[in-house]
Design a protein around this motif. Sequence first.
Motif, PDB file in Angstrom:
ATOM      1  N   MET A 114       0.839  -1.198   0.000  1.00 60.78           N
ATOM      2  CA  MET A 114       0.000   0.000   0.000  1.00 60.78           C
ATOM      3  C   MET A 114       0.871   1.243   0.000  1.00 60.78           C
ATOM      4  SD  MET A 114      -2.942   1.139   2.711  1.00 60.78           S
ATOM      5  CE  MET A 114      -2.067   2.551   3.386  1.00 60.78           C
ATOM      6  N   GLU A 115       0.427   2.240  -0.730  1.00 63.44           N
ATOM      7  CA  GLU A 115       1.139   3.511  -0.789  1.00 63.44           C
ATOM      8  C   GLU A 115       1.191   4.143   0.603  1.00 63.44           C
ATOM      9  OE1 GLU A 115       0.838   7.617  -3.472  1.00 63.44           O
ATOM     10  OE2 GLU A 115      -0.660   6.045  -3.674  1.00 63.44           O
ATOM     11  N   GLN A 116       2.335   4.697   0.943  1.00 58.83           N
ATOM     12  CA  GLN A 116       2.486   5.298   2.267  1.00 58.83           C
ATOM     13  C   GLN A 116       3.220   6.624   2.171  1.00 58.83           C
ATOM     14  OE1 GLN A 116       4.374   2.299   4.794  1.00 58.83           O
ATOM     15  NE2 GLN A 116       2.398   2.060   5.815  1.00 58.83           N
ATOM     16  N   VAL A 117       2.973   7.482   3.145  1.00 55.35           N
ATOM     17  CA  VAL A 117       3.733   8.714   3.267  1.00 55.35           C
ATOM     18  C   VAL A 117       5.019   8.362   4.016  1.00 55.35           C
ATOM     19  CG1 VAL A 117       3.772  11.007   4.304  1.00 55.35           C
ATOM     20  CG2 VAL A 117       1.662  10.142   3.241  1.00 55.35           C
ATOM     21  N   VAL A 118       6.165   8.538   3.353  1.00 51.15           N
ATOM     22  CA  VAL A 118       7.434   8.142   3.980  1.00 51.15           C
ATOM     23  C   VAL A 118       7.879   9.198   4.994  1.00 51.15           C
ATOM     24  CG1 VAL A 118       9.856   7.550   3.574  1.00 51.15           C
ATOM     25  CG2 VAL A 118       8.085   6.760   1.983  1.00 51.15           C
ATOM     26  N   LYS A 119       7.969  10.450   4.534  1.00 51.53           N
ATOM     27  CA  LYS A 119       8.398  11.530   5.434  1.00 51.53           C
ATOM     28  C   LYS A 119       7.201  12.410   5.756  1.00 51.53           C
ATOM     29  CE  LYS A 119      13.281  12.062   4.275  1.00 51.53           C
ATOM     30  NZ  LYS A 119      14.334  13.062   3.997  1.00 51.53           N
TER      31      LYS A 119
ATOM     32  N   ILE B 178       0.059  15.279   0.615  1.00 52.36           N
ATOM     33  CA  ILE B 178      -0.778  14.080   0.642  1.00 52.36           C
ATOM     34  C   ILE B 178      -0.859  13.509   2.059  1.00 52.36           C
ATOM     35  CG2 ILE B 178       1.175  12.563   0.034  1.00 52.36           C
ATOM     36  CD1 ILE B 178      -0.876  10.870  -1.615  1.00 52.36           C
ATOM     37  N   THR B 179      -2.053  13.036   2.417  1.00 50.46           N
ATOM     38  CA  THR B 179      -2.276  12.290   3.651  1.00 50.46           C
ATOM     39  C   THR B 179      -3.064  11.043   3.254  1.00 50.46           C
ATOM     40  OG1 THR B 179      -2.475  14.381   4.872  1.00 50.46           O
ATOM     41  CG2 THR B 179      -3.229  12.389   6.001  1.00 50.46           C
ATOM     42  N   ILE B 180      -2.620   9.899   3.706  1.00 50.65           N
ATOM     43  CA  ILE B 180      -3.294   8.639   3.352  1.00 50.65           C
ATOM     44  C   ILE B 180      -3.785   7.987   4.634  1.00 50.65           C
ATOM     45  CG2 ILE B 180      -3.039   6.379   2.246  1.00 50.65           C
ATOM     46  CD1 ILE B 180      -0.624   7.555   0.710  1.00 50.65           C
ATOM     47  N   TYR B 181      -5.030   7.565   4.632  1.00 52.03           N
ATOM     48  CA  TYR B 181      -5.580   6.958   5.856  1.00 52.03           C
ATOM     49  C   TYR B 181      -6.656   5.938   5.496  1.00 52.03           C
ATOM     50  CZ  TYR B 181      -7.799   6.433  10.406  1.00 52.03           C
ATOM     51  OH  TYR B 181      -8.305   5.910  11.558  1.00 52.03           O
ATOM     52  N   THR B 182      -6.589   4.792   6.126  1.00 51.07           N
ATOM     53  CA  THR B 182      -7.638   3.780   5.953  1.00 51.07           C
ATOM     54  C   THR B 182      -8.522   3.790   7.193  1.00 51.07           C
ATOM     55  OG1 THR B 182      -6.170   2.426   4.602  1.00 51.07           O
ATOM     56  CG2 THR B 182      -8.126   1.348   5.518  1.00 51.07           C
TER      57      THR B 182
ATOM     58  N   VAL C  59     -11.203   0.966   1.974  1.00 44.98           N
ATOM     59  CA  VAL C  59     -10.090   1.282   1.082  1.00 44.98           C
ATOM     60  C   VAL C  59      -9.359   2.501   1.651  1.00 44.98           C
ATOM     61  CG1 VAL C  59     -11.283   0.366  -0.944  1.00 44.98           C
ATOM     62  CG2 VAL C  59     -11.456   2.816  -0.429  1.00 44.98           C
ATOM     63  N   PRO C  60      -8.074   2.665   1.285  1.00 44.56           N
ATOM     64  CA  PRO C  60      -7.356   3.852   1.761  1.00 44.56           C
ATOM     65  C   PRO C  60      -7.955   5.119   1.156  1.00 44.56           C
ATOM     66  CG  PRO C  60      -5.839   2.218   0.822  1.00 44.56           C
ATOM     67  CD  PRO C  60      -7.225   1.788   0.470  1.00 44.56           C
TER      68      PRO C  60
ATOM     69  N   VAL D 125     -10.314  14.696  -1.544  1.00 46.66           N
ATOM     70  CA  VAL D 125     -10.162  13.361  -0.955  1.00 46.66           C
ATOM     71  C   VAL D 125     -10.655  12.321  -1.967  1.00 46.66           C
ATOM     72  CG1 VAL D 125     -10.751  11.826   0.958  1.00 46.66           C
ATOM     73  CG2 VAL D 125     -10.513  14.286   1.360  1.00 46.66           C
ATOM     74  N   TYR D 126      -9.811  11.337  -2.186  1.00 44.53           N
ATOM     75  CA  TYR D 126     -10.116  10.281  -3.142  1.00 44.53           C
ATOM     76  C   TYR D 126     -10.222   8.923  -2.444  1.00 44.53           C
ATOM     77  CZ  TYR D 126      -8.782  13.662  -6.716  1.00 44.53           C
ATOM     78  OH  TYR D 126      -8.720  14.770  -7.516  1.00 44.53           O
ATOM     79  N   ALA D 127     -11.160   8.113  -2.923  1.00 48.06           N
ATOM     80  CA  ALA D 127     -11.252   6.702  -2.514  1.00 48.06           C
ATOM     81  C   ALA D 127     -11.289   5.901  -3.807  1.00 48.06           C
ATOM     82  CB  ALA D 127     -12.528   6.450  -1.707  1.00 48.06           C
ATOM     83  N   ASN D 128     -10.359   4.986  -3.940  1.00 47.73           N
ATOM     84  CA  ASN D 128     -10.257   4.251  -5.212  1.00 47.73           C
ATOM     85  C   ASN D 128     -10.172   5.201  -6.403  1.00 47.73           C
ATOM     86  OD1 ASN D 128     -10.391   1.688  -4.066  1.00 47.73           O
ATOM     87  ND2 ASN D 128     -12.634   1.617  -4.182  1.00 47.73           N
TER      88      ASN D 128
END
Lengths: 160, 160
Positions: free
Chosen positions: B1-6, B42-46, B113-114, B135-138
């Motif tokens: 899954m895509e992640q925010v590294v920093k 970007i912020t990613i959260y499930t 989904v994330p 904000v996007y889902a899929n």
Amino acid sequence: MEQVVKAIQDDYPDDFAWCYGCGRLNKDGHHFRTGWDGEKTITIYTPKPEHIAIPGFVYGGLLASLIDCHGTGSAAIALHHKNGHEIGDEAQPPRFVTGSLNVSFQKPTPHGVPLKAIGTVHEIHPKKWKVEAEVYANDVLVATGEVIAVLAPKTFTEKQ
Amino acid sequence: MEQVVKAIQDDYPDDFAWCYGCGRLNKDGHHFRTGWDGEKTITIYTPKPEHIAIPGFVYGGLLASLIDCHGTGSAAIALHHKNGHEIGDEAQPPRFVTGSLNVSFQKPTPHGVPLKAIGTVHEIHPKKWKVEAEVYANDVLVATGEVIAVLAPKTFTEKQ
């Protein structure tokens, strides 16, 4: 402590009582409950210890969540009333979803006291209502907001 | 899954890392993490199982919370960059609070989904930034929002 005695969320059908904000069946949720307060509406909630922005102050997203469910609940109360019903009678209330949510943070919100969201409801259209909200902590206005609540479409409320 | 590294939240000083939305030290919180995505943020959260409006769909207040912290985090990244710093260097980033938060719900948001919040940051004033969020889902746009983020006053960031 002041409490909402008759709440519209108590009357939502079971299938629509799972909302993380206001669903009585969501065991991990906030259980926001909204009732009449004279001609206005009211939701009272005391944030949990973890609902902080920094220690001592309430997280803004919790205030946004409170205003959100207070808005949809207030619209449901108002349309239910317009349809000749009141909270706690046998009739099933209408269920609204949020079209848009605006929040203005007026002051840092102290943690550890009950928050009161007070709503003023305006009918835009039978299926679209505007709820203006004021949130108070210790009788100090800490946030204002506006919710455009839209009657849930049949596809949403019909059994899957 | 895509992640925010920093993520900028990894660099907030401990005293300001308790936010229910984005504080890494709040064990019950969401732990939103915000980084660069090209020239956007970007912020990613499930969402967790309990974060539902009705079964199968994400709770709007959670989306509002995501946009809120994504907004303050994005403003912090942008001012930090303007000040000659980047996420992960030794410098302590600025800390913003939310002045206002607007959310428009575009579509029911599928649960499971994330979610990706993408931010475009505009400087209004060195102490006041506007963050437009999608904000996007899929890869479907489910909500848009705008945060006015205000640099935290010294009284907020000074040791009590």
